[in-house]
Design a protein around this motif. Sequence first.
Motif, PDB file in Angstrom:
ATOM      1  N   VAL A  96       2.145   0.499   5.282  1.00  0.00           N
ATOM      2  CA  VAL A  96       3.040  -0.648   5.439  1.00  0.00           C
ATOM      3  C   VAL A  96       2.236  -1.839   5.951  1.00  0.00           C
ATOM      4  O   VAL A  96       1.575  -1.756   6.988  1.00  0.00           O
ATOM      5  N   ASN A  97       2.298  -2.931   5.223  1.00  0.00           N
ATOM      6  CA  ASN A  97       1.545  -4.122   5.609  1.00  0.00           C
ATOM      7  C   ASN A  97       2.391  -5.013   6.513  1.00  0.00           C
ATOM      8  O   ASN A  97       2.847  -6.090   6.128  1.00  0.00           O
ATOM      9  N   ASP A  98       2.608  -4.534   7.745  1.00  0.00           N
ATOM     10  CA  ASP A  98       3.293  -5.341   8.741  1.00  0.00           C
ATOM     11  C   ASP A  98       2.306  -6.135   9.592  1.00  0.00           C
ATOM     12  O   ASP A  98       2.682  -7.080  10.276  1.00  0.00           O
ATOM     13  N   ASP A  99       1.039  -5.747   9.525  1.00  0.00           N
ATOM     14  CA  ASP A  99      -0.028  -6.431  10.250  1.00  0.00           C
ATOM     15  C   ASP A  99      -1.317  -6.172   9.478  1.00  0.00           C
ATOM     16  O   ASP A  99      -1.661  -5.009   9.227  1.00  0.00           O
ATOM     17  N   VAL A 100      -2.016  -7.226   9.089  1.00  0.00           N
ATOM     18  CA  VAL A 100      -3.176  -7.079   8.198  1.00  0.00           C
ATOM     19  C   VAL A 100      -4.259  -6.221   8.831  1.00  0.00           C
ATOM     20  O   VAL A 100      -4.813  -5.319   8.185  1.00  0.00           O
ATOM     21  N   ALA A 101      -4.586  -6.472  10.088  1.00  0.00           N
ATOM     22  CA  ALA A 101      -5.654  -5.707  10.742  1.00  0.00           C
ATOM     23  C   ALA A 101      -5.299  -4.230  10.830  1.00  0.00           C
ATOM     24  O   ALA A 101      -6.125  -3.356  10.541  1.00  0.00           O
ATOM     25  N   ARG A 102      -4.059  -3.939  11.230  1.00  0.00           N
ATOM     26  CA  ARG A 102      -3.651  -2.540  11.348  1.00  0.00           C
ATOM     27  C   ARG A 102      -3.609  -1.852   9.991  1.00  0.00           C
ATOM     28  O   ARG A 102      -4.053  -0.703   9.836  1.00  0.00           O
ATOM     29  N   ALA A 103      -3.070  -2.536   8.980  1.00  0.00           N
ATOM     30  CA  ALA A 103      -2.995  -1.944   7.647  1.00  0.00           C
ATOM     31  C   ALA A 103      -4.397  -1.698   7.086  1.00  0.00           C
ATOM     32  O   ALA A 103      -4.652  -0.666   6.453  1.00  0.00           O
ATOM     33  N   THR A 104      -5.318  -2.615   7.352  1.00  0.00           N
ATOM     34  CA  THR A 104      -6.701  -2.424   6.901  1.00  0.00           C
ATOM     35  C   THR A 104      -7.330  -1.234   7.607  1.00  0.00           C
ATOM     36  O   THR A 104      -8.042  -0.433   6.977  1.00  0.00           O
ATOM     37  N   ASP A 105      -7.083  -1.091   8.898  1.00  0.00           N
ATOM     38  CA  ASP A 105      -7.566   0.087   9.631  1.00  0.00           C
ATOM     39  C   ASP A 105      -7.097   1.371   8.951  1.00  0.00           C
ATOM     40  O   ASP A 105      -7.865   2.329   8.799  1.00  0.00           O
ATOM     41  N   GLU A 106      -5.837   1.386   8.548  1.00  0.00           N
ATOM     42  CA  GLU A 106      -5.263   2.597   7.962  1.00  0.00           C
ATOM     43  C   GLU A 106      -5.904   2.905   6.606  1.00  0.00           C
ATOM     44  O   GLU A 106      -6.216   4.059   6.303  1.00  0.00           O
TER      45      GLU A 106
END
Length: 200
Positions: A178-188
């Motif tokens: 889920v792309n609710d936050d770019v940094a977090r989604a990229t981490d995933e």
Amino acid sequence: MSRVADDPFPDRRHARLTVLSGPTAVGKGTIMAEMRRRAPDVWISVSATTRPPRAGEVDGVHYYFLTAERFTELAETGRMLEWAVVHGRHRYGTLREPVERELAAGRPVFLELDLQGARQVREAMPDAQFVFLAPPSWEELVRRLTHRGTEGPEERERRLATARRELAAVDEFDHVVVNDDVARATDEVLALMGVTEAVD
């Protein structure tokens, strides 16, 4: 900088192709740009196209610029992993040889594709992993598309209709991010690829 290991890909024998797809305006290009910045050792595929280069575009960097005849030859001989006609004019696609070369060298390979392209790659390389990038909500997807301001009302409605069909295909994918936050989604996405080093 966070450093987990000297080698960002601790098991190079199992380098894998990762395909990221999802609906229009969900942020696929933004995630790809963040990956390029933070994990430069991940090989991000460059598309081939029959359209002429624009000012400042470099062959092999922005696209592989091919004649229509050469593109047809590659497609007909199985040397395209996927391809499509875009807006009824030019063809775009992914060359098989660079992808296979980088995988053989032990580098994780990343493709950002639409649903049609992802389905073609699944046929060609079923061992790849397929990641669906989803919006936090339908309302947020509409907001992002509207706020881009790059499409008129008719084009926006057409893209939203396409997005509904694309969202309905989520079960075809191995993972959902889920792309609710770019940094977090990229981490995933990087974690799914097995990349253990990223530069902040």
